[in-house]
Design an enzyme around this catalytic site. Structure first.
Site, PDB file in Angstrom:
ATOM      1  N   HIS A  99      -4.012  -5.311  -1.885  1.00 50.20           N
ATOM      2  CA  HIS A  99      -5.165  -5.063  -1.021  1.00 50.20           C
ATOM      3  C   HIS A  99      -6.200  -6.183  -1.118  1.00 50.20           C
ATOM      4  O   HIS A  99      -7.348  -5.975  -1.511  1.00 50.20           O
ATOM      5  CB  HIS A  99      -5.795  -3.720  -1.370  1.00 50.20           C
ATOM      6  CG  HIS A  99      -4.969  -2.545  -0.980  1.00 50.20           C
ATOM      7  ND1 HIS A  99      -3.906  -2.088  -1.736  1.00 50.20           N
ATOM      8  CD2 HIS A  99      -5.037  -1.718   0.097  1.00 50.20           C
ATOM      9  CE1 HIS A  99      -3.366  -1.031  -1.147  1.00 50.20           C
ATOM     10  NE2 HIS A  99      -4.036  -0.788  -0.042  1.00 50.20           N
TER      11      HIS A  99
ATOM     12  N   SER B 141       0.838  -1.184   0.000  1.00 50.84           N
ATOM     13  CA  SER B 141       0.000   0.000   0.000  1.00 50.84           C
ATOM     14  C   SER B 141       0.882   1.245   0.000  1.00 50.84           C
ATOM     15  O   SER B 141       1.718   1.410  -0.882  1.00 50.84           O
ATOM     16  CB  SER B 141      -0.965  -0.027   1.193  1.00 50.84           C
ATOM     17  OG  SER B 141      -1.965   0.950   1.059  1.00 50.84           O
TER      18      SER B 141
ATOM     19  N   GLU C  62      -1.332  -2.463  -8.470  1.00 50.21           N
ATOM     20  CA  GLU C  62      -2.591  -2.816  -7.803  1.00 50.21           C
ATOM     21  C   GLU C  62      -3.086  -1.577  -7.076  1.00 50.21           C
ATOM     22  O   GLU C  62      -2.349  -0.614  -6.891  1.00 50.21           O
ATOM     23  CB  GLU C  62      -2.395  -3.982  -6.829  1.00 50.21           C
ATOM     24  CG  GLU C  62      -1.425  -3.719  -5.685  1.00 50.21           C
ATOM     25  CD  GLU C  62      -2.052  -2.973  -4.511  1.00 50.21           C
ATOM     26  OE1 GLU C  62      -3.218  -3.250  -4.156  1.00 50.21           O
ATOM     27  OE2 GLU C  62      -1.369  -2.098  -3.943  1.00 50.21           O
TER      28      GLU C  62
END
Length: 354
Positions: free
Chosen positions: A321, A146, A249
Site C-alpha cells: 500500500h 491488498s 504489509e
C-alpha cells in the site's frame, strides 16, 4: 487502495445488508497434501491480459477507462471480465459472478495473465468455491495486492501456482514501479536484488530500511497483506511459513490492531516457523498524535514482537500500500540479509514466454 478496509466498509454502508452469506456453489475439495509448484509463462508484447474484479466494487468506473491505455504502454492487450461492472453492495458482484470471471480467464486459451482491477474486501468469500484443478491445468500470472492476498494464499497452497504481489490494474505505474513490474512479468530470469526507490535526500530518507533482528536466511516467499494472512488462519488457506521468508504489509490499521494480528501469528507458530521475516510498510498506521492517547509506535511494536525471534527480520521494503511498489513473486526462493538490509529474489518466477 490506501484507504483502510474499515474506512471503506463504513463508506459503503455495508450495503449488502442481510444477504452477506449466499448459498455456496459446489466446491472443489482441498487436497490432503502439498501441491507441486507451477510457474506461469512470462508475458510478451502482444499478449492479452484478463481483467477481473474479485473483491470490492470499483465505485469510480471512470478508472476502468484508463486501464487499457496503461496496459497498452506495456505492449499488452486487455479483456475485461463480463461481470467487472456488476455490484452487490460493496462487492464487485455476487460470488457467482466474480467466480465466473476468475474461472473464465484462467480457462480461456487467449488470455495470458489475470490482473485484478482492485482490492478492498471480498476475495475470501470465493476461496472455498474456486476450481483449483482448473487453475492448475491452466497456470497463468495472477497479479494484485491488498485483499488479493486471499487469492495468493489459496492458489499458492491448493493449486501450487506462483503468483505475483504487485500493482492492481487501476494502480498508477510510476517509473520505478514499472521497472519491477517488467522484471517480474516479462522475464524468465530471477528478479535479483529488490531495492527501494531512489532517495532525493540522503540525510532524510523517504524509504529507510531497518534491521529489526540481524542475520541471513533463504526460503520461498509467502505472505502479503497482514489482515488477510490473519483472517485466513484456521482455514485450509492459512499461510504455511515453515522454512519460508514471510512478507507482511498493511494499511490504515492502528498499532494495537497490528499488535493483535502479529501476536495471533506468533501464538499459531507462524513467526517461529519462518526462516526470516520482511516487514514492508504500514501506511497510515501511526498512532494519533492528538490528545492523551497512549500507544506504541510501529517501530516499538515491531521491535517488541519481531525483534526477539532469533531470526533475521528486515523492515522497510517498499511493496503493498504505497504509491511506489515492487512486484514480488510469491512461491520462489529469496535471500534475506537483515544485517546488511538486503533482499533478493534468486529464483525465476516464470517459464519462458511462448
Amino acid at each position: 487502495m490506501r484507504a483502510s478496509r474499515r474506512a471503506f466498509l463504513s463508506t459503503a454502508g455495508l450495503a449488502a445488508g442481510g444477504a452477506l452469506l449466499a448459498t455456496p456453489e459446489k466446491k472443489t475439495s482441498a487436497p490432503d497434501m502439498a501441491v507441486p509448484r507451477l510457474k506461469p509463462r512470462a508475458l510478451k508484447a502482444g499478449d492479452t491480459v484478463g481483467l477481473i474484479a474479485p473483491s470490492s466494487y470499483i465505485f469510480d468506473l471512470w478508472e476502468l477507462d484508463a486501464v487499457a491505455p496503461r496496459l497498452a504502454s506495456l505492449g499488452l492487450k486487455c479483456r475485461f471480465g463480463r461481470n467487472v461492472r456488476a455490484r452487490r453492495g460493496y462487492l464487485a458482484g455476487s460470488e457467482a459472478e466474480r467466480l465466473a470471471d476468475l474461472h473464465a480467464m484462467f480457462e480461456d486459451p487467449e488470455i495470458s495473465a489475470v490482473f485484478c482491477l482492485g482490492g478492498g474486501y471480498g476475495t475470501e468469500r470465493l476461496l472455498d468455491r474456486i476450481d483449483y484443478g482448473l487453475v492448475r491445468r491452466h497456470p497463468k500470472i495472477l497479479l494484485g495486492y491488498s485483499d488479493i492476498t486471499g487469492l495468493h494464499l489459496a492458489l499458492g497452497k491448493l493449486a501450487g501456482l506462483v503468483t505475483f504481489h504487485g500493482p492492481v490494474a487501476i494502480s498508477a505505474l510510476p517509473e520505478w514501479t514499472l521497472g519491477y513490474l517488467r522484471k517480474a512479468l516479462f522475464s524468465s530470469e530471477p528478479i535479483g536484488a529488490v531495492e527501494n526507490p531512489p532517495e532525493t535526500d540522503a540525510l532524510a530518507p523517504e524509504f529507510p530500511r531497518h534491521t529489526v533482528s540481524p542475520g541471513a536466511a533463504r526460503g520461498r516467499t509467502v505472505g502479503g497483506n497482514l489482515t488477510l494472512v490473519s483472517t485466513t488462519m484456521g482455514t485450509p488457506y492459512e499461510v504455511d511459513t515453515k522454512g519460508k521468508i514471510l512478507l507482511l504489509e498493511d494499511t490504515g490499521e492502528a498499532p494495537y490492531r497490528i499488535d493483535r494480528m502479529l501476536v495471533q501469528l506468533g501464538l499459531a507458530g507462524k513467526l517461529a516457523d519462518a526462516a526470516g521475516i520482511v516487514w514492508g510498510t504500514c501506511t497510515d498506521c501511526e498512532p494519533s498524535r492528538s490528545g492523551f492517547e497512549i500507544n506504541l509506535s510501529m517501530s516499538e511494536l515491531l521491535d517488541d514482537l519481531l525483534g526477539n525471534l532469533g531470526k533475521p527480520v528486515l523492515a522497510g521494503l517498499v511493496f503493498g500500500h504505497t504509491k511506489e511498489k515492487a512486484t514480488i513473486p510469491l512461491g520462489v526462493e529469496a535471500a534475506l540479509d537483515a544485517t546488511n538490509r538486503t533482499f533478493a529474489l534468486v529464483e525465476s518466477a516464470t517459464t519462458p514466454a511462448a
